[in-house]
Design a protein around this motif. Structure first.
Motif, PDB file in Angstrom:
ATOM      1  N   VAL A  91     -65.709  12.727   1.262  1.00 34.13           N
ATOM      2  CA  VAL A  91     -66.169  11.331   1.315  1.00 34.13           C
ATOM      3  C   VAL A  91     -67.658  11.348   0.962  1.00 34.13           C
ATOM      4  O   VAL A  91     -68.421  12.121   1.536  1.00 34.13           O
ATOM      5  N   SER A  92     -68.056  10.509   0.023  1.00 36.86           N
ATOM      6  CA  SER A  92     -69.471  10.577  -0.388  1.00 36.86           C
ATOM      7  C   SER A  92     -70.351   9.632   0.414  1.00 36.86           C
ATOM      8  O   SER A  92     -71.523   9.897   0.626  1.00 36.86           O
ATOM      9  N   GLN A  93     -69.803   8.505   0.842  1.00 40.45           N
ATOM     10  CA  GLN A  93     -70.631   7.591   1.645  1.00 40.45           C
ATOM     11  C   GLN A  93     -69.784   6.592   2.411  1.00 40.45           C
ATOM     12  O   GLN A  93     -68.623   6.352   2.076  1.00 40.45           O
ATOM     13  N   ALA A  94     -70.397   6.064   3.463  1.00 42.08           N
ATOM     14  CA  ALA A  94     -69.762   4.957   4.176  1.00 42.08           C
ATOM     15  C   ALA A  94     -70.130   3.679   3.435  1.00 42.08           C
ATOM     16  O   ALA A  94     -71.239   3.549   2.899  1.00 42.08           O
ATOM     17  N   LEU A  95     -69.193   2.743   3.375  1.00 42.21           N
ATOM     18  CA  LEU A  95     -69.494   1.442   2.757  1.00 42.21           C
ATOM     19  C   LEU A  95     -70.017   0.531   3.864  1.00 42.21           C
ATOM     20  O   LEU A  95     -69.316   0.263   4.853  1.00 42.21           O
ATOM     21  N   ILE A  96     -71.256   0.115   3.708  1.00 38.36           N
ATOM     22  CA  ILE A  96     -71.883  -0.701   4.758  1.00 38.36           C
ATOM     23  C   ILE A  96     -72.225  -2.074   4.196  1.00 38.36           C
ATOM     24  O   ILE A  96     -72.905  -2.179   3.166  1.00 38.36           O
ATOM     25  N   GLU A  97     -71.687  -3.106   4.837  1.00 35.33           N
ATOM     26  CA  GLU A  97     -72.002  -4.481   4.423  1.00 35.33           C
ATOM     27  C   GLU A  97     -72.580  -5.211   5.621  1.00 35.33           C
ATOM     28  O   GLU A  97     -71.906  -5.341   6.649  1.00 35.33           O
ATOM     29  N   GLU A  98     -73.790  -5.658   5.480  1.00 38.50           N
ATOM     30  CA  GLU A  98     -74.480  -6.389   6.557  1.00 38.50           C
ATOM     31  C   GLU A  98     -74.333  -5.684   7.907  1.00 38.50           C
ATOM     32  O   GLU A  98     -73.861  -6.271   8.887  1.00 38.50           O
ATOM     33  N   ASN A  99     -74.682  -4.419   7.911  1.00 37.02           N
ATOM     34  CA  ASN A  99     -74.654  -3.592   9.124  1.00 37.02           C
ATOM     35  C   ASN A  99     -73.260  -3.391   9.710  1.00 37.02           C
ATOM     36  O   ASN A  99     -73.115  -3.025  10.881  1.00 37.02           O
ATOM     37  N   LYS A 100     -72.254  -3.636   8.879  1.00 38.17           N
ATOM     38  CA  LYS A 100     -70.888  -3.372   9.336  1.00 38.17           C
ATOM     39  C   LYS A 100     -70.295  -2.320   8.403  1.00 38.17           C
ATOM     40  O   LYS A 100     -70.423  -2.442   7.171  1.00 38.17           O
ATOM     41  N   VAL A 101     -69.686  -1.294   8.980  1.00 40.75           N
ATOM     42  CA  VAL A 101     -69.038  -0.276   8.135  1.00 40.75           C
ATOM     43  C   VAL A 101     -67.651  -0.804   7.772  1.00 40.75           C
ATOM     44  O   VAL A 101     -66.847  -1.128   8.654  1.00 40.75           O
ATOM     45  N   VAL A 102     -67.390  -0.900   6.465  1.00 41.16           N
ATOM     46  CA  VAL A 102     -66.125  -1.513   6.028  1.00 41.16           C
ATOM     47  C   VAL A 102     -65.215  -0.502   5.331  1.00 41.16           C
ATOM     48  O   VAL A 102     -64.195  -0.863   4.761  1.00 41.16           O
ATOM     49  N   GLY A 103     -65.573   0.782   5.400  1.00 42.11           N
ATOM     50  CA  GLY A 103     -64.736   1.813   4.789  1.00 42.11           C
ATOM     51  C   GLY A 103     -65.582   2.924   4.207  1.00 42.11           C
ATOM     52  O   GLY A 103     -66.743   3.103   4.599  1.00 42.11           O
ATOM     53  N   VAL A 104     -64.995   3.666   3.279  1.00 43.46           N
ATOM     54  CA  VAL A 104     -65.716   4.807   2.698  1.00 43.46           C
ATOM     55  C   VAL A 104     -65.500   4.864   1.192  1.00 43.46           C
ATOM     56  O   VAL A 104     -64.545   4.284   0.655  1.00 43.46           O
ATOM     57  N   ASN A 128     -76.969   7.830  10.674  1.00 42.19           N
ATOM     58  CA  ASN A 128     -78.209   8.070  11.445  1.00 42.19           C
ATOM     59  C   ASN A 128     -79.395   7.419  10.747  1.00 42.19           C
ATOM     60  O   ASN A 128     -80.258   6.821  11.387  1.00 42.19           O
ATOM     61  N   ALA A 129     -79.437   7.575   9.411  1.00 44.63           N
ATOM     62  CA  ALA A 129     -80.573   7.012   8.665  1.00 44.63           C
ATOM     63  C   ALA A 129     -80.510   5.486   8.678  1.00 44.63           C
ATOM     64  O   ALA A 129     -81.531   4.809   8.807  1.00 44.63           O
ATOM     65  N   HIS A 130     -79.305   4.936   8.570  1.00 40.44           N
ATOM     66  CA  HIS A 130     -79.176   3.474   8.474  1.00 40.44           C
ATOM     67  C   HIS A 130     -79.387   2.783   9.827  1.00 40.44           C
ATOM     68  O   HIS A 130     -80.108   1.786   9.920  1.00 40.44           O
ATOM     69  N   PHE A 131     -78.740   3.321  10.858  1.00 41.38           N
ATOM     70  CA  PHE A 131     -78.770   2.617  12.153  1.00 41.38           C
ATOM     71  C   PHE A 131     -79.847   3.157  13.095  1.00 41.38           C
ATOM     72  O   PHE A 131     -80.067   2.603  14.172  1.00 41.38           O
ATOM     73  N   GLY A 132     -80.506   4.272  12.715  1.00 46.23           N
ATOM     74  CA  GLY A 132     -81.542   4.847  13.579  1.00 46.23           C
ATOM     75  C   GLY A 132     -80.935   5.558  14.775  1.00 46.23           C
ATOM     76  O   GLY A 132     -79.711   5.684  14.889  1.00 46.23           O
TER      77      GLY A 132
END
Ligand SMILES: Cc1cc2nc3c(=O)[nH]c(=O)nc-3n(C[C@H](O)[C@H](O)[C@H](O)COP(=O)(O)OP(=O)(O)OC[C@H]3O[C@@H](n4cnc5c(N)ncnc54)[C@H](O)[C@@H]3O)c2cc1C
Ligand code: SF4
Ligand code: SF4
Length: 608
Positions: free
Chosen positions: A173-186, A229-233
């Motif tokens: 998996v290369s990244q989490a898909l984040i939309e407006e601070n919500k993880v919506v998949g990968v 970690n980088a996104h949500f601190g």
């Protein structure tokens, strides 16, 4: 593509999650207990993506109390898992230095002198003191010796046999898909790209998988965990500063070995006082053995491979190992921050489990059982939310999973362990005393020492070698090694008085031979490099170049203008370069100048 739940990584944490979940998704008559949101009438669609080429290609020599494993598989001892044995005799050994090449503090030298002087009255043999008493928290009585690879293959088969879950190895998996601070998949990794990730022949962009819940169980170094970690601190006061790299051999013991299946040896004191060792005996004369090189070991040439060989050659161990044969080897990083390394466990659309969620217990040296337990806790929480038709919001996940975890033995023991290793920040003797104090007082008393990132601790080679190798000699050796494109550590260890390794072509083989033996390291073409030097200008001015000196696979070598080269074909994905980098990022001093991204290949052995 759409799914109900998508999981990142198939380690013990996700295996615990999927084992518990998969058993409860359908009724005995085949009807779903809860319905999929994307395929009404069917059970929830659950997908799991694993980076390694096969299930169970990780590295962990495992002795475990197996509490959580037994809760999931009450008959685990009778399940016929290859290489499994009940824990037998456990010993903790203090290894003295038979060569005088290690760096020992005055206190330790004094202790060594006392032990040697009074050895006639002590359980002392072959330059080792067998500790006559060890506290119960160090014991794994009633537990199991396992091969994590074999166990994971077995556990993966149990999960897949339910028919309710799909596990896809060889699919990073290369990244989490984040939309407006919500993880919506990968998003999966791009294929058909060059080393820098640019489209090349057969380019196939990584697929997006949308899911209501993303379960992140990608271990201590996982790129998705790092992204979150980088996104949500971090929660206040939490950080990831304590690590260790574990390097391990699996070997055939000699035919006349007196060691028995289930025997467990733990060592400290040699080849350097900071390095811990382990030897676990499986059935059929097979053993797992290795060392841990911790982040608070202030040596800028911390080569695990050569240290492992010196450890094996210690007279106490060598009498058991001589005549044996290497089957496989590998290295992997262990996150040792424990509870202090716990990130935000949940958020809208995601939950974190396992070592990447801070579950590993640094006092008891136990990670598998804890990771598995956090997975089962999340599965119970997810079933509860699905049945109640509640969405996977941060609040609902905190209520259902966070509370379960806080109430569990994993949390209670993590609290005891939290500061137990802080003493090591100020030396080994203090560290051992701190551990004993924390363990014996249930964490009420500890010896303090503020963990700092490794880059703050790593001295320059010249400073470390002061009194043993002169700066002029180091400069000359460095130049010679750079010309040959090799690291410095071997010549420096020779100079410091370490004896040469007597290669026997069977067990004591060169680092290169270990990489080649049995095709154990593989890297399929068409993928980008997963180790990236973020700011070459930082490498140019980096005097330590510890990434070259410690690389477990000799995959990082001296390069032009001071910027190292990376060879994907040799990388065992241990992750040691990530946390050991000697230069902090200007905008985030908790991180170094190396990015460790999603990547394919690595070890190709399920014996580890
Ligand atoms: C040498 C060594 C010896 C150890 N000995 C013991 C022991 O004796 N007893 C004990 O209890 N514990 C031991 N541990 C610790 C134990 O192995 C870990 O605590 C445990 O494996 C953590 O499980 P996990 O599922 O959280 O993570 P991991 O086991 O790290 O699993 C994470 C999985 O995610 C995968 N992954 C990572 N990134 C991606 C991605 N982008 N896409 C898809 N998949 C991805 C990885 O390939 C891996 O399979 C040891 C560890 C080491 C390194
Ligand atoms: S990656 Fe880090 S340790 Fe390696 S040369 Fe660059 S700055 Fe130095
Ligand atoms: S390059 Fe690969 S093998 Fe070398 S330290 Fe980094 S992760 Fe480990």
């Amino acid at each position: 593509m759409d799914a109900d739940i998508v999981c990142v990584g198939f380690g013990p944490a996700t295996a615990g999650f999927l084992t518990t979940l998969s058993k409860q998704l359908v009724n005995a008559d085949g009807t779903p207990t809860v319905e999929s949101a994307i395929m009404p009438g069917l059970p929830p669609q659950v997908l799991c993506y694993e980076r390694a080429d096969g299930i169970g290609f990780g590295v962990s020599g495992v002795v475990t109390r197996a509490r959580a494993l037994r809760a999931s598989f009450p008959e685990i001892e009778k399940a016929g898992i290859p290489m499994a044995a009940p824990v037998g005799e456990e010993k903790v050994l203090y290894l003295l230095d038979p060569h005088g090449a290690s760096r020992r503090s005055t206190t330790l030298r004094l202790a060594d002198w006392c032990i040697r002087t009074f050895k006639f009255a002590l359980p002392f043999e072959h330059h080792a003191l067998n500790l006559p008493w060890t506290p119960s928290f160090l014991h794994k009585r009633g537990g199991m010796v396992l091969s994590l690879g074999q166990f994971m293959q077995w556990a993966g088969a149990q999960v897949q046999n339910t028919g309710t879950v799909q596990i896809w190895p060889g699919t990073p998996v290369s990244q989490a898909l984040i939309e407006e601070n919500k993880v919506v998949g990968v998003r999966l990794l791009d294929q058909g790209v060059d080393r820098k990730g640019r489209p090349a022949d057969g380019f196939t962009p990584g697929m997006d998988i949308h899911a209501a819940l993303t379960v992140v169980g990608d271990g201590p170094l996982g790129p998705i965990g790092q992204q979150l970690n980088a996104h949500f601190g971090w929660p206040e006061g939490h950080h990831l500063r304590d690590w260790a790299v574990g390097m391990k051999f699996v070997m055939d013991l000699p035919a006349d070995t007196p060691l028995k299946p289930g025997d467990v040896l733990h060592t400290f004191g040699y080849p350097e006082p900071e390095i811990f060792g382990f030897l676990y005996v499986h059935p059929d004369r097979v053993a797992s053995l290795g060392i841990f090189v911790p982040s608070w070991f202030d040596n800028p040439v911390r080569t695990a491979y050569r240290y492992l060989q010196h450890w094996m050659l210690h007279p106490y161990l060598w009498r058991y190992l001589k005549g044996g044969k290497l089957r496989s080897w590998g290295a992997k990083t262990l996150g040792e921050s424990g509870r202090r390394g716990e990130p935000h466990l949940v958020g809208d659309g995601y939950a974190r489990i396992g070592e990447g969620s801070g579950s590993t217990n640094v006092l008891t040296g136990s990670g598998v059982d804890e990771a598995w337990a956090t997975g089962t806790q999340l599965a119970e929480a997810v079933l509860e939310l699905l049945k109640a038709k509640k969405p996977f919001t941060k609040e609902n996940l905190a209520e259902a999973y966070g509370k379960r975890r806080r109430a569990s033995w994993v949390e209670q023991e993590a609290v005891v362990a939290e500061k137990s290793r802080d003493g090591f920040q100020k030396g080994v003797v203090r560290g051992m005393m701190g551990m004993a104090l924390a363990g014996l007082t249930n964490g009420r008393f500890t010896l303090n020492g503020e963990p700092v990132p490794p880059w703050k601790r790593i001295p320059r080679i010249e400073a470390y070698c002061h009194g043993r190798v002169s700066p002029g000699e180091i400069a000359k050796l460095r130049h010679e090694c750079e010309t040959k494109g090799i690291s410095l550590h071997d010549v420096l260890m020779d100079k410091a008085g370490w004896p040469a390794i007597p290669f026997d072509g069977q067990l004591l083989v060169s680092h290169q031979d270990a990489l080649l033996m049995g095709g154990k390291v593989q890297a399929p073409p068409g993928y980008a490099d997963h180790v990236v030097f973020l700011y070459p200008e930082l490498c140019e001015k980096c005097g330590t170049k510890i990434c070259i000196e410690l690389c477990s696979g000799q995959a990082i070598t001296p390069g032009e203008n001071g910027v190292p080269n990376f060879d994907r074909e040799k990388c065992v994905h241990c992750g040691a370069c990530l946390w050991n980098c000697a230069q902090p990022l200007p905008y985030d001093p908790e991180r170094g100048n190396i990015a460790f991204r999603a990547g394919t290949g690595g070890l190709h052995s399920a014996e580890n």
